[in-house]
Design an enzyme around this catalytic site. Sequence first.
Site, PDB file in Angstrom:
ATOM      1  N   HIS A 180      -4.483  -0.909   5.932  1.00 15.14           N
ATOM      2  CA  HIS A 180      -4.036  -0.121   7.087  1.00 15.14           C
ATOM      3  C   HIS A 180      -4.980  -0.256   8.279  1.00 15.14           C
ATOM      4  CE1 HIS A 180      -6.788   2.560   5.077  1.00 15.14           C
ATOM      5  NE2 HIS A 180      -5.904   3.059   4.251  1.00 15.14           N
ATOM      6  N   LYS A 186      -9.354  -0.611  -5.813  1.00 13.68           N
ATOM      7  CA  LYS A 186      -9.378   0.064  -4.517  1.00 13.68           C
ATOM      8  C   LYS A 186     -10.744   0.665  -4.235  1.00 13.68           C
ATOM      9  CE  LYS A 186      -7.954   2.200  -0.840  1.00 13.68           C
ATOM     10  NZ  LYS A 186      -6.773   2.385  -0.040  1.00 13.68           N
ATOM     11  N   ASP A 214       1.529   2.572   3.549  1.00 12.74           N
ATOM     12  CA  ASP A 214       0.676   3.751   3.406  1.00 12.74           C
ATOM     13  C   ASP A 214       1.517   5.019   3.491  1.00 12.74           C
ATOM     14  OD1 ASP A 214      -1.598   5.208   2.943  1.00 12.74           O
ATOM     15  OD2 ASP A 214      -2.346   5.073   5.004  1.00 12.74           O
ATOM     16  N   HIS A 259       0.879  -1.188   0.000  1.00 15.47           N
ATOM     17  CA  HIS A 259       0.000   0.000   0.000  1.00 15.47           C
ATOM     18  C   HIS A 259       0.907   1.225   0.000  1.00 15.47           C
ATOM     19  CE1 HIS A 259      -3.753   2.242   1.553  1.00 15.47           C
ATOM     20  NE2 HIS A 259      -2.828   3.169   1.312  1.00 15.47           N
ATOM     21  N   HIS A 281     -10.420   0.710   1.892  1.00 17.03           N
ATOM     22  CA  HIS A 281     -10.212   1.717   2.945  1.00 17.03           C
ATOM     23  C   HIS A 281     -11.401   1.585   3.890  1.00 17.03           C
ATOM     24  CE1 HIS A 281      -8.677   5.645   4.557  1.00 17.03           C
ATOM     25  NE2 HIS A 281      -9.860   5.539   5.131  1.00 17.03           N
ATOM     26  N   HIS A 312       1.540   5.385  -1.654  1.00 16.91           N
ATOM     27  CA  HIS A 312       1.149   6.558  -2.438  1.00 16.91           C
ATOM     28  C   HIS A 312       2.400   7.164  -3.061  1.00 16.91           C
ATOM     29  CE1 HIS A 312      -2.931   6.685  -0.725  1.00 16.91           C
ATOM     30  NE2 HIS A 312      -2.329   6.181   0.340  1.00 16.91           N
TER      31      HIS A 312
HETATM   32  C1  NCD Z   1      -3.606   8.932   2.202  1.00 18.57           C
HETATM   33  C2  NCD Z   1      -3.187   9.993   1.190  1.00 18.57           C
HETATM   34  O1  NCD Z   1      -2.622  10.999   1.601  1.00 18.57           O
HETATM   35  O2  NCD Z   1      -3.407   9.801  -0.019  1.00 18.57           O
HETATM   36  N1  NCD Z   1      -3.610   9.523   3.498  1.00 18.57           N
HETATM   37  C3  NCD Z   1      -3.504   8.858   4.672  1.00 18.57           C
HETATM   38  O3  NCD Z   1      -3.628   9.497   5.716  1.00 18.57           O
HETATM   39  N2  NCD Z   1      -3.249   7.589   4.715  1.00 18.57           N
HETATM   40  C4  NCD Z   1      -4.926   8.344   1.826  1.00 18.57           C
HETATM   41  C5  NCD Z   1      -5.256   7.087   2.553  1.00 18.57           C
HETATM   42  O4  NCD Z   1      -4.649   6.044   2.345  1.00 18.57           O
HETATM   43  O5  NCD Z   1      -6.179   7.115   3.383  1.00 18.57           O
HETATM   44 ZN    ZN Z   2      -3.197   5.081   1.766  1.00 18.10          ZN
END
Ligand code: NCD
Ligand code: ZN
Length: 345
Positions: A175, A100, A248, A14, A137, A16
């Site tokens: 998460h 997702k 995450d 996971h 999520h 970003h």
């Molecule tokens: C994530 C993001 O910034 O894209 N933020 C987070 O707090 N984890 C989005 C997510 O996974 O919820």
């Molecule tokens: Zn995330």
Amino acid sequence: MSTTLTLRRPDDWHLHLRDGAMLKGVLPETARHFARAIIMPNLVPPVVKSSDAAAYRDRIMAALPDGMSFEPLMTLYLTEDTDADDVAAAHASGLVKAVKLYPAGATTNSASGVRDFDKVRGVLERMAEIGLPLCVHGEVTDNDIDIFDREAVFIDRVLDPIRRKTPGLRVVMEHITTQDGVEYAASGGDDLGATITTHHLVINRNDILVGGIKPHYYCLPVAKREEHRLALRKAATSGDPTYFLGTDSAPHVDALKEHACGCAGCFTATNTLSILAEVFEQEDALGRLEAFTSLNGPRFYGLPVNEDTITLTKGDPVTYPEKLDTGDGPVTVFDPKMPLHWRVT
Ligand code: NCD
Ligand code: ZN
């Protein structure tokens, strides 16, 4: 005395990576240590169609510095208009490894997420047929539900009903932050897995709120009480194949974190492995670190484990930059508030 620990190269289930200058800035932090990652599709606009995922994959590969290897495992962002045939084709071609589900409004860039779960029933049924996992999520967004209860309520009101109505659907609870999440994931057999982040093994809600608001510890799902952190540590270090690493790691520039309405997300790509080794050592579970970082995830996704390895060496406290400079501005690296002794060598 120096101690070393060799693991199959880890994967991040996971992650970003964002886009543009931010992508270029953060990608090496992950690619340095990780072989593959499940890439979150919450760009603006989101990665909805297979053609979006193919184009995003190309942009990630173009941003990868020469000499580094990394395989992005692409995902599609489920909307009420998602076309089951497009999803199935993206899976058949090998491009997409998961879909997702964001409940609309649950987190950063989730406005296009799902409001009416009946509208995605056809897509979920097709995914169950073809064995394509749904990454969830798991938070309800109802205003009357306290933010600290949103995961537990989601399990009862949304996740369990979806799983009952869609037998065979493979689901990753992403998460997880609660004992409830740990327990529900364990009850689901081989079709249910759960990722646990690095930061949720380290912080509880006091770290966000005591002694002044600490925006760099704010993420979603928000960190919970200490008893939940302890449940997550127990699950992650258990070796149980249900649980695997999804960092995450979610970069936002400092200007947007340190703000009257600060963004959710902790950026942990830079020091994740050092933190995890420290946590597993504290739990007397270093021998189970590889299961969490490198074995359980591929097992759930039906992918081969990585053949190459990384070595961690224990020594003097590890230093890492407090901030990562990206073309979009500085991004604060997650501070675990403890010395880290394991470095990737
Ligand atoms: C994530 C993001 O910034 O894209 N933020 C987070 O707090 N984890 C989005 C997510 O996974 O919820
Ligand atoms: Zn995330």
